[in-house]
Design a protein around this motif. Structure first.
Motif, PDB file in Angstrom:
ATOM      1  N   GLU A   1       0.856  -1.186   0.000  1.00 44.85           N
ATOM      2  CA  GLU A   1       0.000   0.000   0.000  1.00 44.85           C
ATOM      3  C   GLU A   1       0.890   1.232   0.000  1.00 44.85           C
ATOM      4  O   GLU A   1       1.631   1.445   0.972  1.00 44.85           O
ATOM      5  CB  GLU A   1      -0.865  -0.048   1.285  1.00 44.85           C
ATOM      6  CG  GLU A   1      -2.222   0.536   1.138  1.00 44.85           C
ATOM      7  CD  GLU A   1      -3.058   0.304   2.397  1.00 44.85           C
ATOM      8  OE1 GLU A   1      -2.684  -0.496   3.270  1.00 44.85           O
ATOM      9  OE2 GLU A   1      -4.106   0.961   2.490  1.00 44.85           O
ATOM     10  N   ASN A   2       0.868   2.009  -1.054  1.00 46.66           N
ATOM     11  CA  ASN A   2       1.753   3.175  -1.188  1.00 46.66           C
ATOM     12  C   ASN A   2       3.201   2.826  -0.837  1.00 46.66           C
ATOM     13  O   ASN A   2       3.855   3.539  -0.079  1.00 46.66           O
ATOM     14  CB  ASN A   2       1.244   4.335  -0.322  1.00 46.66           C
ATOM     15  CG  ASN A   2      -0.108   4.821  -0.791  1.00 46.66           C
ATOM     16  OD1 ASN A   2      -0.334   4.999  -1.988  1.00 46.66           O
ATOM     17  ND2 ASN A   2      -1.037   4.996   0.140  1.00 46.66           N
ATOM     18  N   GLY A   3       3.654   1.708  -1.333  1.00 47.07           N
ATOM     19  CA  GLY A   3       5.049   1.300  -1.139  1.00 47.07           C
ATOM     20  C   GLY A   3       5.330   0.540   0.146  1.00 47.07           C
ATOM     21  O   GLY A   3       6.447   0.085   0.367  1.00 47.07           O
ATOM     22  N   VAL A   4       4.343   0.426   1.022  1.00 49.16           N
ATOM     23  CA  VAL A   4       4.548  -0.282   2.290  1.00 49.16           C
ATOM     24  C   VAL A   4       4.069  -1.730   2.159  1.00 49.16           C
ATOM     25  O   VAL A   4       2.889  -1.983   1.915  1.00 49.16           O
ATOM     26  CB  VAL A   4       3.807   0.425   3.452  1.00 49.16           C
ATOM     27  CG1 VAL A   4       4.019  -0.328   4.763  1.00 49.16           C
ATOM     28  CG2 VAL A   4       4.277   1.863   3.582  1.00 49.16           C
ATOM     29  N   TRP A   5       5.009  -2.665   2.306  1.00 47.01           N
ATOM     30  CA  TRP A   5       4.699  -4.087   2.151  1.00 47.01           C
ATOM     31  C   TRP A   5       4.187  -4.652   3.474  1.00 47.01           C
ATOM     32  O   TRP A   5       4.749  -4.370   4.530  1.00 47.01           O
ATOM     33  CB  TRP A   5       5.950  -4.875   1.742  1.00 47.01           C
ATOM     34  CG  TRP A   5       6.467  -4.567   0.376  1.00 47.01           C
ATOM     35  CD1 TRP A   5       6.980  -3.369  -0.047  1.00 47.01           C
ATOM     36  CD2 TRP A   5       6.538  -5.457  -0.744  1.00 47.01           C
ATOM     37  NE1 TRP A   5       7.355  -3.474  -1.379  1.00 47.01           N
ATOM     38  CE2 TRP A   5       7.106  -4.743  -1.824  1.00 47.01           C
ATOM     39  CE3 TRP A   5       6.183  -6.792  -0.941  1.00 47.01           C
ATOM     40  CZ2 TRP A   5       7.319  -5.315  -3.064  1.00 47.01           C
ATOM     41  CZ3 TRP A   5       6.399  -7.363  -2.182  1.00 47.01           C
ATOM     42  CH2 TRP A   5       6.966  -6.635  -3.228  1.00 47.01           C
ATOM     43  N   ARG A   6       3.155  -5.467   3.413  1.00 44.72           N
ATOM     44  CA  ARG A   6       2.580  -6.033   4.648  1.00 44.72           C
ATOM     45  C   ARG A   6       1.969  -7.403   4.368  1.00 44.72           C
ATOM     46  O   ARG A   6       1.191  -7.559   3.419  1.00 44.72           O
ATOM     47  CB  ARG A   6       1.495  -5.080   5.168  1.00 44.72           C
ATOM     48  CG  ARG A   6       0.978  -5.407   6.559  1.00 44.72           C
ATOM     49  CD  ARG A   6      -0.016  -4.356   7.007  1.00 44.72           C
ATOM     50  NE  ARG A   6      -1.316  -4.507   6.366  1.00 44.72           N
ATOM     51  CZ  ARG A   6      -2.272  -5.347   6.769  1.00 44.72           C
ATOM     52  NH1 ARG A   6      -2.086  -6.084   7.841  1.00 44.72           N
ATOM     53  NH2 ARG A   6      -3.423  -5.429   6.120  1.00 44.72           N
ATOM     54  N   LEU A   7       2.323  -8.379   5.215  1.00 43.59           N
ATOM     55  CA  LEU A   7       1.677  -9.691   5.105  1.00 43.59           C
ATOM     56  C   LEU A   7       0.264  -9.570   5.627  1.00 43.59           C
ATOM     57  O   LEU A   7       0.040  -8.928   6.668  1.00 43.59           O
ATOM     58  CB  LEU A   7       2.416 -10.728   5.956  1.00 43.59           C
ATOM     59  CG  LEU A   7       3.754 -11.246   5.428  1.00 43.59           C
ATOM     60  CD1 LEU A   7       4.425 -12.102   6.498  1.00 43.59           C
ATOM     61  CD2 LEU A   7       3.551 -12.063   4.160  1.00 43.59           C
ATOM     62  N   THR A   8      -0.701 -10.191   4.965  1.00 39.32           N
ATOM     63  CA  THR A   8      -2.071 -10.140   5.488  1.00 39.32           C
ATOM     64  C   THR A   8      -2.480 -11.497   6.065  1.00 39.32           C
ATOM     65  O   THR A   8      -3.575 -11.661   6.566  1.00 39.32           O
ATOM     66  CB  THR A   8      -3.082  -9.709   4.394  1.00 39.32           C
ATOM     67  OG1 THR A   8      -3.021 -10.638   3.312  1.00 39.32           O
ATOM     68  CG2 THR A   8      -2.787  -8.312   3.900  1.00 39.32           C
ATOM     69  N   TYR A   9      -1.578 -12.476   5.948  1.00 39.09           N
ATOM     70  CA  TYR A   9      -1.786 -13.759   6.630  1.00 39.09           C
ATOM     71  C   TYR A   9      -0.420 -14.276   7.036  1.00 39.09           C
ATOM     72  O   TYR A   9       0.461 -14.442   6.177  1.00 39.09           O
ATOM     73  CB  TYR A   9      -2.486 -14.761   5.695  1.00 39.09           C
ATOM     74  CG  TYR A   9      -2.567 -16.161   6.297  1.00 39.09           C
ATOM     75  CD1 TYR A   9      -3.574 -16.477   7.216  1.00 39.09           C
ATOM     76  CD2 TYR A   9      -1.638 -17.143   5.958  1.00 39.09           C
ATOM     77  CE1 TYR A   9      -3.638 -17.745   7.779  1.00 39.09           C
ATOM     78  CE2 TYR A   9      -1.704 -18.415   6.519  1.00 39.09           C
ATOM     79  CZ  TYR A   9      -2.703 -18.703   7.435  1.00 39.09           C
ATOM     80  OH  TYR A   9      -2.765 -19.959   7.997  1.00 39.09           O
ATOM     81  N   LYS A  10      -0.246 -14.530   8.340  1.00 41.08           N
ATOM     82  CA  LYS A  10       1.060 -15.013   8.808  1.00 41.08           C
ATOM     83  C   LYS A  10       0.941 -16.476   9.184  1.00 41.08           C
ATOM     84  O   LYS A  10       0.235 -16.820  10.130  1.00 41.08           O
ATOM     85  CB  LYS A  10       1.527 -14.184  10.012  1.00 41.08           C
ATOM     86  CG  LYS A  10       1.949 -12.800   9.608  1.00 41.08           C
ATOM     87  CD  LYS A  10       2.483 -11.987  10.774  1.00 41.08           C
ATOM     88  CE  LYS A  10       2.651 -10.541  10.333  1.00 41.08           C
ATOM     89  NZ  LYS A  10       2.197  -9.561  11.264  1.00 41.08           N
ATOM     90  N   SER A  11       1.613 -17.327   8.430  1.00 39.14           N
ATOM     91  CA  SER A  11       1.582 -18.753   8.752  1.00 39.14           C
ATOM     92  C   SER A  11       2.679 -19.040   9.758  1.00 39.14           C
ATOM     93  O   SER A  11       3.855 -18.924   9.452  1.00 39.14           O
ATOM     94  CB  SER A  11       1.795 -19.569   7.484  1.00 39.14           C
ATOM     95  OG  SER A  11       2.906 -19.080   6.785  1.00 39.14           O
TER      96      SER A  11
END
Ligand SMILES: Cc1ncc(C[n+]2csc(CCOP(=O)(O)OP(=O)(O)O)c2C)c(N)n1
Ligand code: SF4
Length: 313
Positions: free
Chosen positions: A250-260
């Motif tokens: 999102e606007n260059g910010v990487w984020r996991l939306t599911y953490k296994s």
């Protein structure tokens, strides 16, 4: 705010039943989820592929929204033209601003390979549209050929597994990262079974001022060789084995939306589909090890992207 299940069931369907996609195909499920999240008014362009062929056989159509057939390669160009025409009409006062959303659907053949330069151009020009890649890891409509999204070792009709070659020799292209390198406002990876995650991502994509791209894993009962009742199970396994991580940029910010926290071995996923049947033989153990290494490498890279984003955000 993501819509509740009740709100979704009360909405009109943008894609009706009566199309001729295979039973168990994830494509129609994903399209319905996307259209629920985008809402109306919407205009859709569709690249040639299973979705387009199976929903628009003349003289019928399964689409309840304005819809344009596009050539295999240029759904992104088509929807860019529509979006530009709409902006021009609003600018000239010939049409009121209606907050119309523009969506393009393309398979992985249309997106990873043959339509990539058209998509790249549309993203660079900054058109306000959402591109959804229905990624079933192959050219399924024309008989299960390999694509840039097909992983190493996969049996396809152009990479048949035999004594000499154990399926597709190459790994896959990281298209989501390639799209993220265009620095557009919203990029994500999603999967058919994770409906809430997908809908949230589509709502975010619909809200940005510029292009958005979502790469959605779309299990294919025909090409992947599994029982049609297993579509959601297999989609979930792809995420749990880290073969298909769910994340957003999102606007260059990487984020996991599911953490296994306890990832399953890739063999669990390979065992679930007959297209990988040959890989379970002892002589092909090295291919399975290579797949696991590639998955671990991509996961480590993704982790670095996500933690870097947290540090610099
Ligand atoms: C330029 C061009 N080359 C080849 C074709 C034939 N063709 C139609 S659909 C298709 C495969 C589509 O694959 P994909 O985009 O992955 O979608 P899927 O059918 O798997 O959903 C091909 C090769 C075409 N229509 N146009
Ligand atoms: S071949 Fe695969 S992608 Fe095409 S309609 Fe059937 S299940 Fe869906």
């Amino acid at each position: 705010m993501v819509k509740t299940l009740r709100e979704m069931t009360e909405q009109a369907e943008g894609l009706s039943s009566g199309h001729s996609l295979c039973a168990g195909c994830a494509e129609s499920i994903i399209v319905r989820q996307v259209l629920h999240a985008v809402g109306q008014p919407v205009v859709v362009a569709c690249a040639t592929g299973c979705l387009e062929i199976a929903t628009s056989r003349f003289p019928t159509t399964a689409w309840n929204v304005p819809w344009i057939h596009s050539a295999f390669e240029n759904a992104a160009s088509t929807i860019s033209g529509v979006e530009a025409a709409y902006r021009a009409l609003v600018r000239k006062g010939r049409m009121p601003e209606k907050n119309i959303k523009f969506v393009a659907f393309g398979g992985d053949g249309a997106t990873y390979d043959i339509g990539l330069q058209w998509l790249s151009g549309a993203l660079e020009r900054g058109h306000r549209f959402i591109y959804i890649c229905l990624n079933n890891e192959g050219y399924m409509n024309t008989g299960i050929q390999r694509s840039g999204a097909t992983i190493q070792g996969t049996w396809t009709t152009t990479t048949p597994a035999g004594k000499v070659v154990p399926g597709k020799p190459e790994w896959r292209k990281d298209l989501t990262a390639i799209i993220a390198a265009h620095h557009i406002p919203y990029v994500a990876q999603a999967a058919a079974h994770a409906w809430k995650d997908l809908e949230t991502k589509v709502e975010k994509a619909a809200a940005v001022d510029g292009p958005a791209f979502i790469n959605v894993l779309s299990p294919c009962t025909r090409g992947w060789r599994y029982d049609p009742s297993k579509t959601m199970e297999i989609s979930k396994l792809a995420v749990e084995t880290r073969l298909w991580p769910l994340f957003e940029v999102e606007n260059g910010v990487w984020r996991l939306t599911y953490k296994s926290t306890a990832p399953k071995p890739v063999t669990d996923w390979l065992k679930s589909q007959d297209r990988f049947g040959h890989l379970l033989r002892p002589e092909n153990e090295h291919v399975v090890e290579s797949i696991q290494r590639n998955v671990d490498r991509e996961w480590a890279w993704l982790q670095r992207q996500c933690s870097l984003a947290t540090v610099t955000a």
